[in-house]
Design a protein around this motif. Structure first.
Motif, short mmCIF file in Angstrom:
data_model
loop_
_atom_site.label_atom_id
_atom_site.label_comp_id
_atom_site.label_asym_id
_atom_site.label_seq_id
_atom_site.Cartn_x
_atom_site.Cartn_y
_atom_site.Cartn_z
N LEU A 148 0.82 -1.20 0.00
CA LEU A 148 0.00 0.00 0.00
C LEU A 148 0.86 1.26 0.00
N ASN A 149 2.08 1.16 0.48
CA ASN A 149 2.96 2.32 0.53
C ASN A 149 3.47 2.72 -0.86
N LYS A 184 1.65 3.48 -3.23
CA LYS A 184 0.65 4.41 -3.77
C LYS A 184 0.06 3.88 -5.07
N SER A 219 -5.46 2.24 -3.60
CA SER A 219 -4.85 1.85 -2.33
C SER A 219 -5.73 2.22 -1.14
N PHE A 222 -8.26 -0.60 -0.75
CA PHE A 222 -7.66 -1.80 -0.18
C PHE A 222 -7.25 -1.60 1.28
N ARG A 223 -6.89 -0.38 1.64
CA ARG A 223 -6.56 -0.08 3.03
C ARG A 223 -7.81 -0.26 3.91
N LEU A 271 2.15 0.87 8.16
CA LEU A 271 2.02 1.78 7.02
C LEU A 271 2.31 3.22 7.47
#
Length: 291
Positions: A93-94, A96, A100, A103-104, A177
């Motif tokens: 997820l980092n 970008k 995202s 999904f987060r 994250l």
């Protein structure tokens, strides 16, 4: 000097409500549990002082040691399952990627769902007759792999651990994250210029940079594993034959089912002691590696 004293007094007044609440919901109950642990009390008749007899009886009970073993199993599952998977999701997820944020949210959703609901969902997945897991195995012609997942002494703890990992993975994803996003951009740029990319960058630069957060996550995971109750209580109730019983369920059964509140209080004190020992060891190991 007068201003400094006034500032300290203002800080104390500001912290006082939180301190009172903490004393009321944490310190005082621990003190009461310690007091009751030295008593023989069923909640109705007068209390009788018996000293350390409750603790001695606990140490002689093989069911208690089995519950401690199951707690250690859950603790290890949390450390080697939730944190690595949470870190993997956080790393993805980092980057970008598109979507995202969605999904987060999806990854964190199991954390905010009630443990009872999670238990019921996974109980249906593991169901022997109509559960999704056995149905999928049958669909692919793997009928020999079908199991009574929650009723088997061999598979029950593993099945619960998978559910526990699924439920808590999103929490560590969010924590890690946040740590990844706090890494200075200059560090990533310097790593890229030095040729550190992919897994090399992850293991040599990224993970060491969030090491303190990882230690906090491990400590939090350990403390959570000693508090697990509702997930197992709803899924198996500690069965079959105590094979999935953890210390919190052992305490509940003795205190509220068998009406032995002094004995249950003694178990709660031991839960606190064991969790503090493990957390202290992890903290010391973390500090030594930092040096």
């Amino acid at each position: 000097m007068h201003t400094l004293k006034g500032t300290k007094f203002s800080i104390f007044i500001g912290l006082l409500p939180a301190l009172v609440i903490y004393l009321g919901i944490a310190v005082v109950p621990i003190g009461l549990s310690l007091y009751y642990s030295a008593m023989n009390w069923d909640g109705i008749s007068p209390m009788t002082f018996i000293g350390l007899d409750n603790f001695i009886e606990i140490m002689k009970d093989p069911i208690f040691w089995n519950s401690l073993k199951n707690n250690i199993f859950i603790m290890i599952a949390g450390i080697v399952g939730t944190i690595p998977f949470g870190l993997l999701l956080a790393l993805l997820l980092n980057k970008k990627l598109k979507g995202s944020g969605f999904f987060r949210t999806v990854g964190f959703l199991p954390v905010v769902i009630s443990s009872v609901i999670v238990s019921l969902i996974w109980g249906m997945i593991y169901n022997t007759e109509y559960g999704m897991l056995n149905s999928v195995l049958g669909l692919f012609g793997l009928d020999s792999l079908k199991q009574n997942w929650l009723g088997s002494t061999e598979w029950s703890m593993l099945s619960i651990s998978i559910t526990y990992i699924w439920q808590n993975c999103g929490l560590y994803m969010v924590i890690l994250l946040a740590a990844l996003q706090n890494i200075p951009a200059e560090v990533n740029e310097a790593a890229h210029m030095d040729g550190a990319t992919g897994l090399k960058k992850t293991f040599l630069i990224t993970i060491p940079m969030i090491r303190d957060t990882l230690v906090v996550a491990i400590v939090y995971s350990i403390s959570g594993s000693f508090r697990v109750f509702d997930l197992i209580q709803v899924m198996t109730g500690g069965g079959p034959a105590h094979y999935t019983e953890v210390m919190t369920i052992y305490m509940y059964n003795n205190a509220f089912v068998n009406m032995r509140f002094g004995y249950g209080s003694a178990v709660s004190i031991l839960i606190l002691v064991f969790s503090l020992i493990v957390v202290t060891v992890v903290n010391k190991l973390g500090m030594e590696k930092k040096r």
